[in-house]
Design a protein around this motif. Structure first.
Motif, PDB file in Angstrom:
ATOM      1  N   ALA A  46      47.112  44.103  49.415  1.00 45.28           N
ATOM      2  CA  ALA A  46      47.302  45.474  48.924  1.00 45.28           C
ATOM      3  C   ALA A  46      46.067  46.349  49.094  1.00 45.28           C
ATOM      4  CB  ALA A  46      47.716  45.445  47.459  1.00 45.28           C
ATOM      5  N   LEU A  47      44.909  45.731  49.400  1.00 46.72           N
ATOM      6  CA  LEU A  47      43.693  46.520  49.566  1.00 46.72           C
ATOM      7  C   LEU A  47      43.784  47.431  50.782  1.00 46.72           C
ATOM      8  CD1 LEU A  47      40.937  43.815  48.896  1.00 46.72           C
ATOM      9  CD2 LEU A  47      41.730  45.577  47.317  1.00 46.72           C
ATOM     10  N   ASP A  93      37.328  30.377  43.461  1.00 44.98           N
ATOM     11  CA  ASP A  93      36.571  30.965  42.343  1.00 44.98           C
ATOM     12  C   ASP A  93      35.652  32.065  42.848  1.00 44.98           C
ATOM     13  OD1 ASP A  93      36.134  27.855  40.446  1.00 44.98           O
ATOM     14  OD2 ASP A  93      37.828  29.248  40.629  1.00 44.98           O
ATOM     15  N   THR A  94      35.000  31.813  43.991  1.00 39.14           N
ATOM     16  CA  THR A  94      34.071  32.802  44.552  1.00 39.14           C
ATOM     17  C   THR A  94      34.814  34.062  44.968  1.00 39.14           C
ATOM     18  OG1 THR A  94      32.661  31.020  45.364  1.00 39.14           O
ATOM     19  CG2 THR A  94      32.345  33.203  46.353  1.00 39.14           C
ATOM     20  N   VAL A  95      36.031  33.874  45.528  1.00 42.24           N
ATOM     21  CA  VAL A  95      36.826  35.038  45.931  1.00 42.24           C
ATOM     22  C   VAL A  95      37.157  35.881  44.704  1.00 42.24           C
ATOM     23  CG1 VAL A  95      38.964  35.818  47.021  1.00 42.24           C
ATOM     24  CG2 VAL A  95      37.804  33.798  47.897  1.00 42.24           C
ATOM     25  N   ILE A  96      37.560  35.206  43.598  1.00 39.12           N
ATOM     26  CA  ILE A  96      37.915  35.925  42.367  1.00 39.12           C
ATOM     27  C   ILE A  96      36.702  36.658  41.813  1.00 39.12           C
ATOM     28  CG2 ILE A  96      38.625  35.608  39.962  1.00 39.12           C
ATOM     29  CD1 ILE A  96      40.396  33.286  40.969  1.00 39.12           C
ATOM     30  N   GLU A  97      35.563  35.963  41.758  1.00 35.83           N
ATOM     31  CA  GLU A  97      34.334  36.591  41.239  1.00 35.83           C
ATOM     32  C   GLU A  97      33.949  37.805  42.074  1.00 35.83           C
ATOM     33  OE1 GLU A  97      32.367  32.400  39.624  1.00 35.83           O
ATOM     34  OE2 GLU A  97      31.511  33.465  41.355  1.00 35.83           O
ATOM     35  N   THR A  98      34.025  37.668  43.386  1.00 34.01           N
ATOM     36  CA  THR A  98      33.634  38.776  44.267  1.00 34.01           C
ATOM     37  C   THR A  98      34.566  39.963  44.090  1.00 34.01           C
ATOM     38  OG1 THR A  98      32.832  37.136  45.852  1.00 34.01           O
ATOM     39  CG2 THR A  98      33.116  39.387  46.666  1.00 34.01           C
ATOM     40  N   LEU A  99      35.884  39.689  43.983  1.00 38.50           N
ATOM     41  CA  LEU A  99      36.830  40.780  43.757  1.00 38.50           C
ATOM     42  C   LEU A  99      36.537  41.503  42.451  1.00 38.50           C
ATOM     43  CD1 LEU A  99      40.242  39.253  44.941  1.00 38.50           C
ATOM     44  CD2 LEU A  99      39.313  41.449  45.674  1.00 38.50           C
ATOM     45  N   GLU A 100      36.237  40.728  41.371  1.00 39.31           N
ATOM     46  CA  GLU A 100      35.945  41.341  40.077  1.00 39.31           C
ATOM     47  C   GLU A 100      34.683  42.194  40.121  1.00 39.31           C
ATOM     48  OE1 GLU A 100      38.959  41.144  38.218  1.00 39.31           O
ATOM     49  OE2 GLU A 100      37.460  41.124  36.629  1.00 39.31           O
ATOM     50  N   GLN A 101      33.679  41.720  40.878  1.00 39.10           N
ATOM     51  CA  GLN A 101      32.426  42.482  40.997  1.00 39.10           C
ATOM     52  C   GLN A 101      32.632  43.785  41.769  1.00 39.10           C
ATOM     53  OE1 GLN A 101      29.641  39.811  42.803  1.00 39.10           O
ATOM     54  NE2 GLN A 101      29.566  38.426  41.023  1.00 39.10           N
ATOM     55  N   LEU A 102      33.372  43.677  42.899  1.00 37.76           N
ATOM     56  CA  LEU A 102      33.526  44.858  43.770  1.00 37.76           C
ATOM     57  C   LEU A 102      34.583  45.829  43.241  1.00 37.76           C
ATOM     58  CD1 LEU A 102      33.386  43.140  47.295  1.00 37.76           C
ATOM     59  CD2 LEU A 102      31.603  44.523  46.200  1.00 37.76           C
ATOM     60  N   PHE A 103      35.696  45.272  42.707  1.00 41.62           N
ATOM     61  CA  PHE A 103      36.808  46.141  42.284  1.00 41.62           C
ATOM     62  C   PHE A 103      37.286  45.680  40.905  1.00 41.62           C
ATOM     63  CE2 PHE A 103      36.583  47.496  46.512  1.00 41.62           C
ATOM     64  CZ  PHE A 103      36.668  46.416  47.374  1.00 41.62           C
ATOM     65  N   PRO A 104      36.549  46.001  39.837  1.00 42.14           N
ATOM     66  CA  PRO A 104      36.878  45.514  38.494  1.00 42.14           C
ATOM     67  C   PRO A 104      38.308  45.867  38.089  1.00 42.14           C
ATOM     68  CG  PRO A 104      34.727  46.592  38.538  1.00 42.14           C
ATOM     69  CD  PRO A 104      35.349  46.855  39.864  1.00 42.14           C
ATOM     70  N   GLY A 105      39.003  44.867  37.516  1.00 44.07           N
ATOM     71  CA  GLY A 105      40.350  45.082  36.990  1.00 44.07           C
ATOM     72  C   GLY A 105      41.475  44.918  37.990  1.00 44.07           C
ATOM     73  N   VAL A 106      41.135  44.742  39.290  1.00 40.06           N
ATOM     74  CA  VAL A 106      42.193  44.706  40.302  1.00 40.06           C
ATOM     75  C   VAL A 106      43.097  43.485  40.118  1.00 40.06           C
ATOM     76  CG1 VAL A 106      40.820  43.458  42.040  1.00 40.06           C
ATOM     77  CG2 VAL A 106      42.692  44.953  42.756  1.00 40.06           C
ATOM     78  N   GLU A 109      45.601  44.040  37.231  1.00 40.58           N
ATOM     79  CA  GLU A 109      46.700  44.916  37.648  1.00 40.58           C
ATOM     80  C   GLU A 109      47.714  44.135  38.466  1.00 40.58           C
ATOM     81  OE1 GLU A 109      44.870  48.057  39.785  1.00 40.58           O
ATOM     82  OE2 GLU A 109      43.720  48.776  38.072  1.00 40.58           O
ATOM     83  N   GLU A 110      47.219  43.268  39.366  1.00 38.90           N
ATOM     84  CA  GLU A 110      48.137  42.498  40.213  1.00 38.90           C
ATOM     85  C   GLU A 110      48.912  41.478  39.396  1.00 38.90           C
ATOM     86  OE1 GLU A 110      50.407  40.962  42.917  1.00 38.90           O
ATOM     87  OE2 GLU A 110      49.173  42.739  43.248  1.00 38.90           O
ATOM     88  N   ASP A 111      48.209  40.843  38.435  1.00 38.57           N
ATOM     89  CA  ASP A 111      48.863  39.799  37.649  1.00 38.57           C
ATOM     90  C   ASP A 111      50.011  40.362  36.819  1.00 38.57           C
ATOM     91  OD1 ASP A 111      49.220  37.233  36.742  1.00 38.57           O
ATOM     92  OD2 ASP A 111      47.956  37.561  34.984  1.00 38.57           O
ATOM     93  N   SER A 112      49.862  41.618  36.389  1.00 43.59           N
ATOM     94  CA  SER A 112      50.917  42.203  35.560  1.00 43.59           C
ATOM     95  C   SER A 112      52.203  42.403  36.340  1.00 43.59           C
ATOM     96  CB  SER A 112      50.447  43.552  34.992  1.00 43.59           C
ATOM     97  OG  SER A 112      50.305  44.487  36.063  1.00 43.59           O
ATOM     98  N   THR A 113      52.114  42.491  37.667  1.00 45.15           N
ATOM     99  CA  THR A 113      53.325  42.691  38.475  1.00 45.15           C
ATOM    100  C   THR A 113      54.146  41.421  38.596  1.00 45.15           C
ATOM    101  OG1 THR A 113      52.267  42.102  40.569  1.00 45.15           O
ATOM    102  CG2 THR A 113      52.104  44.405  39.853  1.00 45.15           C
TER     103      THR A 113
END
Length: 853
Positions: A46-47, A93-106, A109-113
């Protein structure tokens, strides 16, 4: 491309890792790897491209791991996650951490769908589902049509087993899942499965009677709940017995109900109209094979392999009748064994169903293979109606499409019991035949076209039926269907052409079986002759050796083998060959065949017989073609006298002989006699055949020839130019009337049309004519002759020669000379050195060369 690929990969992930319910996002450790990977895939897909590039740069995968930006983003996301989860990757884990650092909350938002309504579909989404967009859209529109809510809230997809009904229902559920609060799936094969399905719904919805000892109470509680609640989709799969489902339906439908079924009658459910599912289109079937086997990757339209892969996939799909289940079985084998399309296609053409059986469907959750899907239905038909089962067995030896009702109604006597008895009253009561077809329709084994009075079946149903027959049984079935078709195939008069056209595909198929099983009988020979007669009348001469010629030759050889040299059927086959050779302007061969036929007839028949008269008339036509008019007249007079003694004056044979005499008189310069004859013949044809008929068109064309010749005569021999001009204009009018009638009745590609175009061009290729029109008509005639016969036919050569005369008049010798030379070569090769056309063309070429020098 990107969105679709993402959906496909997402569906594949869902298929691999299960249908994941919503899990509140807490920590990385709370999520299973599968769940995390699915959320990450959706997030990355979705990015926007710059954001994806940012995350890729931060994670630093090795070069070549992630496709470049031109690739679909779903593919890029899948590649990045595959690397990250591998032993050499950075880890999820690293992918999740990096996503949270670069785009907080993304991620939140995806999990709620992922929150889902109650859902009990037993199948994951098929990642290779192809086509059916029109059906899915139609379903969605009808189910949501507020104007007819009561009738539209229940829809049916009906079709043959293996056609893709279940897969389409699954795709509908996934595609429109957001439209519903609840989605339920119930197998409807048996009453037990229906009951179990409702019990599962009760348990899923935690209804009070979900665990009732009497399951009937549980079923009723679900019916009440369905009648009370809104926003649900209920799918009944394999509802082949609609009356079995009726007790399970709610009294009031407040949601949407979708049935899949092989049945075609749903009146028990109050449903009259349903969505009939056919095979995939050729384009969809080809796309599925390429996609399912991975052959769509890495090949662009500019790649040399692109057309080959597409063509082979198209050929294979066509061989399998574009049937989804068969396509899946073939694709499964190809993927498992890593074979080429070309190799599978070659093997399938040799082994057919035996090859298809060697792989089971792997994707799409098909429960059975092609053979097992239909075998039970075929056994049920045999129990219900042996006559219907027999009819289906006979259909195995016909073309699968548009099988005419009359083939069985009129041909029942040739097919034996039990069909003969079942159809004894069908000629008087047309509904008898519909009654016979009912068991076949109940399993969608056939599709009926009431308007066209025909029905069709899938070619793989034919394969399954034949595979259960021994060679001896196949031969017996084929012999009887050949006899039935021969009986129903009418004489090839113009009035019968529409009926002949209906029978033709099945006659051609029957002739294939005559060749394969070496069926040799009088009936088989008659079918070969009748089919050839019709093709000849329609001007279908394509190929180096046309089908017509092969059929006539086979009939001739077959009758000689069966009856010896002196037999009526042998003579008839000789006349057929002679007639064809005459049309092909192979005059010497034609004369030989007709003379042999005449000898046989005179040996076996009375001195005066219609067959003898007809053969004499054939020979008269031949002598006209080689400009031997006295011999032609003598033979034609003999034929006419014999016809008049045996037939009425208004009979078409009598009129035809008079027509031939008119042609002879015109060519001999006996213009008054010719005109009188032509006028009488034209009126007789109109009285007998009507205003529009090929015989009328032929007479109009010959009148055009006649008035052209008479007009030229007046120009050259008499000083009365005004009289000559009048005749020429009459000739032009008759030419034009004839051409338009031929085109209307016979179509653009017919020898008579080609001849008319050429003669009309010749008419305009004169001082009184129009050279531009002449050139236009010559070019059209050349194209028609080329399309019909190729570039070695005398008619083509004659048109080349006459067009060269036109270019000579223009002064364009560079065009004229090579055309004359080419025409001369054809005439020498096909007609001989001494034929009038050869002599005339040689003289023209010599004059042109002398003039040019």
């Amino acid at each position: 491309m990107g969105s679709r690929d993402s959906q496909a990969i997402l569906a594949l992930l869902t298929a691999l890792f299960g249908n994941i319910k919503a899990i509140p996002y807490k920590t990385q450790q709370d999520m299973s790897d599968n769940h995390r990977r699915l959320i990450l895939f959706r997030t990355l897909s979705a990015l926007v491209p710059p954001q994806f590039e940012e995350i890729r740069f931060a994670l630093k995968p090795p070069p070549g791991i992630v496709p470049e930006g031109v690739a679909a983003q779903g593919n890029r996301a899948y590649a990045l996650l595959s690397w990250a989860a591998s032993p050499t990757g950075c880890g999820l884990d690293t992918v999740i951490e990096t996503l949270e650092q670069l785009f907080p909350g993304v991620l939140r938002e995806e999990d709620s769908t992922l929150e889902e309504a109650p859902w009990n579909l037993p199948y994951p989404r098929n990642p290779y589902f192809t086509g059916r967009d029109e059906i899915l859209t139609e379903l969605h529109q009808k189910l949501n049509d507020t104007r007819t809510a009561a009738s539209s809230q229940t829809q049916v997809i009906s079709g043959l087993g293996g056609i893709g009904k279940t897969q389409t229902a699954v795709e509908y559920a996934y595609r429109y899942r957001d439209d519903y609060r609840y989605v339920f799936w119930v197998q409807a094969d048996t009453e037990l499965e229906l009951t179990n399905g409702y019990v599962r719904i009760a348990q899923l919805m935690n209804l009070p009677l979900k665990d009732a000892e009497n399951q009937e109470e549980t079923v009723q509680s679900v019916r009440v709940w369905l009648g009370r609640e809104e926003g649900w989709l209920l799918i009944f799969d394999n509802a082949d017995r609609p009356e079995r489902v009726k007790p399970f339906l709610p009294r009031e439908v407040r949601g949407h109900i979708l049935f899949t079924s092989r049945a075609q009658d749903f009146q028990a459910l109050g449903i009259v109209q349903f969505i009939e599912m056919k095979t995939l289109s050729s384009k969809e079937a080809r796309r599925f094979l390429l996609w399912r086997t991975g052959r769509d990757q890495g090949i662009t339209q500019e790649d040399p392999e692109f057309p080959t892969a597409n063509e082979l996939a198209n050929e294979l799909a066509n061989e399998l009748g574009n049937l989804p289940l068969a396509l899946e079985q073939a694709a499964a084998y190809i993927v498992t064994n890593q074979v080429r399309f070309a190799d599978y296609l070659k093997s399938y053409r040799r082994k057919c169903l035996r090859r298809l059986k060697e792989a089971k469907p792997e994707l799409g959750d098909y429960r059975k293979s092609i053979e097992t899907t239909w075998t039970l239905n075929l056994k049920e038909v045999q129990k219900i109606s042996p006559a219907a089962a027999d009819l289906l067995n006979y259909c195995t030896f016909l073309h699968p499409d548009a099988i005419p009702f009359e083939l069985f109604i009129q041909g029942a006597g040739e097919l034996g019991e039990p069909l003969a008895t079942a159809l004894v009253d069908a000629m008087d009561d047309p509904l008898e035949f519909y009654d016979l077809l009912k068991p076949l329709r109940s399993y969608s084994l056939i599709w009926v076209n009431s308007d066209n009075q025909s029905f069709s079946l899938h070619r793989l149903v034919q394969e399954v039926l034949r595979s259960d027959m021994s060679c001896e049984e196949q031969t017996r079935w084929a012999e009887k269907i050949v006899a039935a078709i021969t009986n129903v195939f009418p004489d090839t008069e113009f009035e019968n052409w529409e009926q002949c056209k209906r029978i033709l595909p099945h006659a051609l198929k029957a002739i294939d079986w005559i060749n394969e099983y070496i069926l040799e009988s009088e009936v088989a020979a008659q079918l070969l002759r009748k089919t050839g007669n019709y093709l000849q009348e329609r001007g279908q001469y394509k190929g180096s050796k046309p089908l017509v010629e092969r059929f006539y030759e086979k009939a001739y050889e077959m009758t000689r083998k069966l009856f010896g040299e002196a037999h009526i059927e042998v003579a008839a086959s000789l006349n057929d060959l002679g007639s064809l050779y005459k049309d092909q302007e192979r005059y010497r061969e034609a004369k030989n065949k007709h003379e042999k036929a005449l000898d046989i007839y005179r040996l076996l028949l009375d001195n005066e017989h219609v067959d003898i008269a007809t053969t004499l008339h054939h020979l008269a036509d031949l002598y006209i073609c080689v400009h031997q008019y006295r011999k032609a007249e003598k033979l034609c007079q003999q034929a006419l006298k014999m016809y008049q003694a045996l037939l009425d004056e208004e009979h078409s044979h009598v009129i035809c002989s008079c027509h031939t005499l008119a042609i002879i008189y015109s060519n001999e310069g006996r213009y008054e006699e010719a005109e009188s004859k032509y006028r009488k013949v034209l009126q007789a044809y109109r009285n007998l055949k009507g205003e529009e008929h090929p015989n009328v068109a032929a007479c109009l064309h010959n009148l055009g020839e006649f008035y052209k010749a008479w007009g030229i005569y007046h120009h050259k021999k008499r000083p009365n130019l005004e009289e000559g001009e009048k005749y020429l204009r009459q000739g032009e009018s008759y030419y034009q009337q004839s051409l338009e009638m031929y085109k209307k009745l016979l179509g653009e590609d017919h020898p008579y049309v080609a001849q008319s175009l050429s003669n009309l061009a010749g008419f305009y290729n004169n001082p009184w004519g129009n050279y531009e029109k002449s050139e236009e008509y010559y070019n059209k005639a050349l194209e028609t002759y080329k399309h019909l016969f190729g570039e070695e036919h005398p008619g083509y050569a004659r048109t080349l020669r006459d067009s060269a005369i036109l270019y000579k008049a223009y002064g364009d010798y560079n065009l004229a000379e090579p055309r004359l030379q080419r025409a001369l070569n054809i005439f020498i090769d096909r007609l001989g050195d001494d034929h009038p056309d050869t002599v005339k063309t040689r003289e023209l070429l010599d004059k042109l060369r002398r003039f040019g020098q």
